[in-house]
Design a protein around this motif. Sequence first.
Motif, PDB file in Angstrom:
ATOM      1  N   GLN A 202      -4.357   1.854   6.363  1.00  0.00           N
ATOM      2  CA  GLN A 202      -4.015   2.549   5.367  1.00  0.00           C
ATOM      3  C   GLN A 202      -5.050   3.638   4.488  1.00  0.00           C
ATOM      4  O   GLN A 202      -5.056   4.707   4.258  1.00  0.00           O
ATOM      5  CB  GLN A 202      -3.268   1.834   4.347  1.00  0.00           C
TER       6      GLN A 202
ATOM      7  N   ARG B  94       0.953   4.103  -2.851  1.00  0.00           N
ATOM      8  CA  ARG B  94       0.546   5.831  -2.248  1.00  0.00           C
ATOM      9  C   ARG B  94       2.201   6.467  -2.714  1.00  0.00           C
ATOM     10  O   ARG B  94       2.111   7.595  -2.541  1.00  0.00           O
ATOM     11  CB  ARG B  94       0.373   5.942  -1.023  1.00  0.00           C
TER      12      ARG B  94
ATOM     13  N   LYS C 236       4.636   6.335  -0.866  1.00  0.00           N
ATOM     14  CA  LYS C 236       5.142   6.980   0.178  1.00  0.00           C
ATOM     15  C   LYS C 236       6.410   5.622  -0.047  1.00  0.00           C
ATOM     16  O   LYS C 236       6.930   4.937   0.177  1.00  0.00           O
ATOM     17  CB  LYS C 236       4.686   6.090   1.430  1.00  0.00           C
TER      18      LYS C 236
ATOM     19  N   VAL D  22       0.703  -1.230  -0.449  1.00  0.00           N
ATOM     20  CA  VAL D  22      -0.195   0.139  -0.304  1.00  0.00           C
ATOM     21  C   VAL D  22       1.598   1.179  -0.117  1.00  0.00           C
ATOM     22  O   VAL D  22       0.856   2.119  -0.467  1.00  0.00           O
ATOM     23  CB  VAL D  22      -1.177   0.062   1.322  1.00  0.00           C
TER      24      VAL D  22
END
Length: 350
Positions: free
Chosen positions: A111, A65, A67, A61
């Motif tokens: 998340q 995203r 990140k 995830v």
Amino acid sequence: MAFRQQSSPHARNARSTSRVMFLVMVAAVPGLLAQTLFFGWGNLINVIWCVALALAAEAGVLRMRGKPVMFFLKDNTAAVTGLLLGLALPPFAPWWVSAIAVITAIIMAKQLYGGLGSNPFNPAMVGYALVLISFPVALTTNWAAPAGLNSGAPGLLETLGVIFSGKLLAVDAFTMATPLDVYKNEITAKIASEVRQHPSFGEGIARGWEWVNLAFLAGGIGLVVLRIITWHIPLSMLGGLAIMSLAFGTNPDQYAPLSLHLLAGATMLGAFFIATDPVSAATSHQGKLIYGAGIGVLLYIIRTWGSYPDAVAFAVLLMNFSVPFIDHYTPPRTYGHKKPRRGLAGRNPE
């Protein structure tokens, strides 16, 4: 010269999030060892599987995203979520049930709300509650019989086969209902002395379960001593459960006694490791007392008059709903002021 701007009271916590989460995992080791000693390899396998899957789900995830993956994985919060699910799920729960619980906890409960610090509900309990409601048979028929009664229980490799294939051995030969489940279902037709003849109780309170709860209690006290958590939520939760039991359950021929509520099921795990989640719990000391007491009261109500013999997940999630309300009316004292502004008087003018 450039000065660093920082709001009052200019205090710093010497422990990082990763350090705090690591200490939480260390404190849970005695409970995990007790589970392994009394109920076999299942929970240890579940913990390893759930932690690995939680880290993988979090990494996936985070990458989607955009990140920094390793930066967030190092905070150990995903690992703690996997650990709690591995400890809470039945020892012989099928691998796919654990997978659904972990993926739900990491992706949907954490998340999708924005990650650490943004989730309003305890991620591990969201995952657990989902699989409990969706797959009640898998979550209620895969509890291991305690040591001494499970002479035919599978070893390490056989347990792996049971969890990941479900086709090895006859599970009914080494599984058993939990003491809370046995008491809840049999006390309607029997008296307490007859119910306690069931082998799951043994000569103590609940064969094996009391030692597991005492091990989690010891780890939880360690967290309080190290100031990883405060005493407010665990003590108020156990106090709320005790008050309800003493008020409504003094007759053991009708309801489970207080000793069974405290030392069977997930009581100590819930009090010290689940309810104390710093993100989804109340903030102030007074708020924590109200929050913990609410969990204890709901835990007794659901266990006694609800459809589930254990109800830590539901009690915690229901109180997560109330945290914004509790925090609104129990704010801590603002630094430099004598009293906190509470209730309607504390609202900011629009």
